[in-house]
Design a protein around this motif. Structure first.
Motif, PDB file in Angstrom:
ATOM      1  N   ASP A  15       0.842  -1.181   0.000  1.00  0.00           N
ATOM      2  CA  ASP A  15       0.000   0.000   0.000  1.00  0.00           C
ATOM      3  C   ASP A  15       0.885   1.240   0.000  1.00  0.00           C
ATOM      4  O   ASP A  15       1.932   1.257   0.658  1.00  0.00           O
ATOM      5  CB  ASP A  15      -0.869  -0.017   1.258  1.00  0.00           C
ATOM      6  CG  ASP A  15      -2.282   0.390   0.980  1.00  0.00           C
ATOM      7  OD1 ASP A  15      -2.607   0.620  -0.193  1.00  0.00           O
ATOM      8  OD2 ASP A  15      -3.066   0.472   1.942  1.00  0.00           O
ATOM      9  N   CYS A  16       0.453   2.285  -0.690  1.00  0.00           N
ATOM     10  CA  CYS A  16       1.223   3.530  -0.767  1.00  0.00           C
ATOM     11  C   CYS A  16       0.326   4.701  -0.386  1.00  0.00           C
ATOM     12  O   CYS A  16      -0.201   5.393  -1.264  1.00  0.00           O
ATOM     13  CB  CYS A  16       1.798   3.733  -2.166  1.00  0.00           C
ATOM     14  SG  CYS A  16       2.860   2.410  -2.720  1.00  0.00           S
ATOM     15  N   PRO A  17       0.129   4.955   0.918  1.00  0.00           N
ATOM     16  CA  PRO A  17      -0.770   6.044   1.314  1.00  0.00           C
ATOM     17  C   PRO A  17      -0.266   7.423   0.867  1.00  0.00           C
ATOM     18  O   PRO A  17      -1.062   8.293   0.531  1.00  0.00           O
ATOM     19  CB  PRO A  17      -0.828   5.951   2.836  1.00  0.00           C
ATOM     20  CG  PRO A  17       0.156   4.934   3.251  1.00  0.00           C
ATOM     21  CD  PRO A  17       0.655   4.226   2.051  1.00  0.00           C
ATOM     22  N   GLU A  18       1.048   7.620   0.841  1.00  0.00           N
ATOM     23  CA  GLU A  18       1.583   8.909   0.408  1.00  0.00           C
ATOM     24  C   GLU A  18       1.251   9.166  -1.050  1.00  0.00           C
ATOM     25  O   GLU A  18       0.895  10.278  -1.441  1.00  0.00           O
ATOM     26  CB  GLU A  18       3.113   8.966   0.592  1.00  0.00           C
ATOM     27  CG  GLU A  18       3.594   8.770   2.015  1.00  0.00           C
ATOM     28  CD  GLU A  18       3.787   7.297   2.362  1.00  0.00           C
ATOM     29  OE1 GLU A  18       3.862   6.461   1.443  1.00  0.00           O
ATOM     30  OE2 GLU A  18       3.843   6.977   3.565  1.00  0.00           O
ATOM     31  N   ALA A  19       1.360   8.143  -1.868  1.00  0.00           N
ATOM     32  CA  ALA A  19       1.043   8.278  -3.289  1.00  0.00           C
ATOM     33  C   ALA A  19      -0.449   8.534  -3.485  1.00  0.00           C
ATOM     34  O   ALA A  19      -0.833   9.296  -4.375  1.00  0.00           O
ATOM     35  CB  ALA A  19       1.474   7.026  -4.036  1.00  0.00           C
TER      36      ALA A  19
ATOM     37  N   VAL B 109      -2.441  10.159  -1.420  1.00  0.00           N
ATOM     38  CA  VAL B 109      -2.672  11.558  -1.060  1.00  0.00           C
ATOM     39  C   VAL B 109      -2.190  12.477  -2.179  1.00  0.00           C
ATOM     40  O   VAL B 109      -2.881  13.434  -2.563  1.00  0.00           O
ATOM     41  CB  VAL B 109      -1.960  11.895   0.281  1.00  0.00           C
ATOM     42  CG1 VAL B 109      -1.984  13.382   0.559  1.00  0.00           C
ATOM     43  CG2 VAL B 109      -2.596  11.126   1.415  1.00  0.00           C
ATOM     44  N   GLU B 110      -1.030  12.192  -2.734  1.00  0.00           N
ATOM     45  CA  GLU B 110      -0.490  13.001  -3.828  1.00  0.00           C
ATOM     46  C   GLU B 110      -1.401  12.939  -5.052  1.00  0.00           C
ATOM     47  O   GLU B 110      -1.677  13.956  -5.688  1.00  0.00           O
ATOM     48  CB  GLU B 110       0.907  12.517  -4.190  1.00  0.00           C
ATOM     49  CG  GLU B 110       1.570  13.303  -5.299  1.00  0.00           C
ATOM     50  CD  GLU B 110       2.943  12.755  -5.665  1.00  0.00           C
ATOM     51  OE1 GLU B 110       3.461  13.183  -6.705  1.00  0.00           O
ATOM     52  OE2 GLU B 110       3.468  11.909  -4.933  1.00  0.00           O
TER      53      GLU B 110
ATOM     54  N   SER C 108      -4.638  12.285  -5.086  1.00  0.00           N
ATOM     55  CA  SER C 108      -5.877  13.016  -4.783  1.00  0.00           C
ATOM     56  C   SER C 108      -5.679  14.513  -4.972  1.00  0.00           C
ATOM     57  O   SER C 108      -6.549  15.203  -5.515  1.00  0.00           O
ATOM     58  CB  SER C 108      -6.333  12.729  -3.351  1.00  0.00           C
ATOM     59  OG  SER C 108      -6.656  11.379  -3.194  1.00  0.00           O
TER      60      SER C 108
END
Length: 108
Positions: free
Chosen positions: A82-86, A88-89, A91
């Motif tokens: 999973d890549c939560p930072e990606a 957010v970026e 979005s």
């Protein structure tokens, strides 16, 4: 020193081609020496089975390569991180694109 990506692809192509030529050469040599192989393995494997294995060796190799490729892809999909930072970026980029398109007259 930086390696050019096109050269890396070329090296992979050359490696694949050389392994393929080596495999075909070994397979051709096995077919021409089939009687010797059957005689050598006659104590453990039936000669008709040996003949089938040697003649259809390229098909077995393709099947095994396909099984390897499928299992490799399935493993990578199953262990995909999973890549939560990606997220957010992405979005943020979507919202920015929506704002620009809204200024141009598009409605969402």
């Amino acid at each position: 020193r930086r390696i050019d990506p096109q050269m890396t692809g070329l090296l992979r192509y050359q490696l694949f081609l050389s392994i393929g030529i080596l495999f075909i050469g070994l397979w051709k040599a096995s077919i021409t020496r089939l009687a010797t192989i059957q005689k050598t393995l006659s104590t453990s494997i039936d000669p008709s089975t040996t003949k089938i294995l040697v003649i259809y060796l390229p098909i077995w190799a393709i099947i095994l390569l396909g099984i390897y490729a499928l299992s490799s892809v399935l493993y990578k999909v199953a262990t995909f991180g999973d890549c939560p930072e990606a997220a957010v970026e992405l979005s943020g980029q979507i919202e920015e694109a929506k704002q620009k398109l809204t200024k141009q007259g598009f409605k969402f």
